[in-house]
Design an enzyme around this catalytic site. Structure first.
Site, PDB file in Angstrom:
ATOM      1  N   LYS A  48     144.652 -81.247  26.920  1.00  0.00           N
ATOM      2  CA  LYS A  48     145.600 -80.144  26.728  1.00  0.00           C
ATOM      3  C   LYS A  48     145.170 -79.340  25.511  1.00  0.00           C
ATOM      4  CE  LYS A  48     150.467 -79.117  25.985  1.00  0.00           C
ATOM      5  NZ  LYS A  48     151.821 -79.633  25.965  1.00  0.00           N
ATOM      6  N   LYS A 101     144.684 -78.741  31.195  1.00  0.00           N
ATOM      7  CA  LYS A 101     145.666 -77.674  31.015  1.00  0.00           C
ATOM      8  C   LYS A 101     145.233 -76.772  29.865  1.00  0.00           C
ATOM      9  CE  LYS A 101     150.413 -77.228  29.586  1.00  0.00           C
ATOM     10  NZ  LYS A 101     151.411 -77.821  28.779  1.00  0.00           N
TER      11      LYS A 101
HETATM   12  C1  PBG Z   1     155.542 -79.448  26.225  1.00  0.00           C
HETATM   13  C2  PBG Z   1     154.850 -78.606  27.236  1.00  0.00           C
HETATM   14  C3  PBG Z   1     154.361 -77.299  27.141  1.00  0.00           C
HETATM   15  C4  PBG Z   1     153.908 -76.953  28.404  1.00  0.00           C
HETATM   16  C5  PBG Z   1     154.085 -78.062  29.228  1.00  0.00           C
HETATM   17  N1  PBG Z   1     154.652 -79.070  28.482  1.00  0.00           N
HETATM   18  C6  PBG Z   1     154.372 -76.348  25.997  1.00  0.00           C
HETATM   19  C7  PBG Z   1     153.564 -76.564  24.801  1.00  0.00           C
HETATM   20  O1  PBG Z   1     152.815 -77.543  24.658  1.00  0.00           O
HETATM   21  O2  PBG Z   1     153.736 -75.745  23.907  1.00  0.00           O
HETATM   22  C8  PBG Z   1     153.360 -75.614  28.813  1.00  0.00           C
HETATM   23  C9  PBG Z   1     153.582 -75.251  30.232  1.00  0.00           C
HETATM   24  C10 PBG Z   1     153.380 -73.814  30.544  1.00  0.00           C
HETATM   25  O3  PBG Z   1     152.983 -72.980  29.708  1.00  0.00           O
HETATM   26  O4  PBG Z   1     153.640 -73.460  31.715  1.00  0.00           O
HETATM   27  N2  PBG Z   1     154.793 -79.830  25.151  1.00  0.00           N
END
Ligand code: PBG
Length: 327
Positions: free
Chosen positions: A194, A247
């Protein structure tokens, strides 16, 4: 000139193109992310994500009916609590928003498969993904609350948990707690790879989870890095992750391909909020053909190696697959 190899032979009709197609996609691999909140009678459109909503539980049931009808079988749940505090205690309460939503959904739509996002950022008053020590997110203290949260989701009926916080060791911490409580068969999908990404902007509006200070760069990955993605993925597999997620999607197809080649578990990709909003905005302005672009980008992510796609366009994609536009 004598030409022996003619690529166009296999492109000459729809029939033959369908036969030689290298990437086949199915509704079974789609996951639809949804936002639930406290209250009743609420269906609020997210301003930066036209067509996506925050639902109170009663309205969410209506939305789930539509999901069910579309042929999408899996949903990812994000909770927006009424109150936040420094340690994000709303995340693991028995009567927390996700827990209550799950209990109701499992009763009303037992045929859907429910995956929960396990993270603290929607529940903490400071918006970071863990417990603070000064301005630093304390890794090991956060593991305890993540494990507690995952367990409470599973006790409320979650079919799978998906930690998205990016603390070190969280998959192992969650695996241990689930196993100790008898949930040895409950799978974990790790948001292993991520990146710290500006493509999450619209999501943070939706979940009201932007960090109050600083950014997420001390825990989410630097987008200049590729080898680190392999390291993260392999570590999480070792810790017991059953599915590895990459992601965001579109800007990270190289990483998705490489991770898919290196791990021996299925890979998922999350086409995040910013990707949705860009396509939606361009479509609303009349600059692109929305359905065609949604199909092309979705297939690109499966082609890059994903078996599973999380997307806000899941219902539409299910329809396009049904209509034979892609498949
Ligand atoms: C929670 C989370 C996030 C997303 C999924 N789980 C936001 C982040 O890490 O700031 C992003 C999902 C999206 O942008 O569609 N941590």
């Amino acid at each position: 000139m004598e030409i022996i190899s003619r690529s166009r032979r296999l492109r000459s009709s729809q029939m033959i193109r369908d036969m030689v197609r290298e990437t086949r996609i199915s509704k079974n691999g789609l996951i639809y992310p949804m936002f639930v909140m406290e209250g009743t009678g609420i269906q609020q459109e997210i301003p930066s994500m036209p067509g996506q909503y925050r639902y109170s539980i009663d309205k969410w049931m209506k939305a789930l009916e539509e999901v069910s009808r579309s042929g999408v079988k899996q949903v990812m749940i994000f909770g927006i609590p009424a109150q936040k505090d420094a340690c994000g205690s709303g995340a693991w309460r028995e009567d927390g928003i996700v827990q209550k939503a799950l209990q109701k959904a499992k009763q009303e739509f037992p045929n859907l498969y429910y995956i929960t996002d396990v993270c603290m950022c929607e529940y903490t008053s400071h918006g970071h993904c863990g417990i603070l020590d000064g301005s630093y997110v304390d890794n090991d203290k956060t593991l305890e609350v993540l494990a507690k949260t995952a367990l409470s989701h599973v006790q409320a009926g979650a079919d799978m948990v998906a930690p998205s916080d990016m603390m070190d060791g969280r998959v192992l911490a969650i695996r241990r707690v689930l196993d100790q409580n008898g949930y040895v068969s409950l799978p974990i999908m790790s948001y292993a790879v991520k990146y710290s990404s500006s493509f999450y902007g619209p999501f943070r509006d939706a979940a009201d989870s932007a960090p109050a200070f600083g950014d997420r760069k001390t825990y989410q990955m630097d987008f200049h890095n590729r080898k680190e993605a392999i390291k993260e993925a392999l570590t999480d597999v070792q810790e017991g992750a059953d599915i590895i997620m990459v992601k965001p999607g579109l800007s990270y197809l190289d990483v998705l391909r490489e991770v898919t080649n290196q791990v021996n578990v299925p890979t998922a990709v999350y086409s995040v909020s910013g990707e949705y909003s860009m396509i939606k905005a361009a479509a609303m302005a009349g600059y692109i053909d929305e359905a065609a672009v949604v199909c092309e980008t979705a297939v690109s992510m499966f082609r890059a190696g994903a078996s599973i796609l999380l997307t806000y366009y899941a219902k539409e994609l299910a329809q396009y697959i049904q209509e034979g536009r892609i498949g």
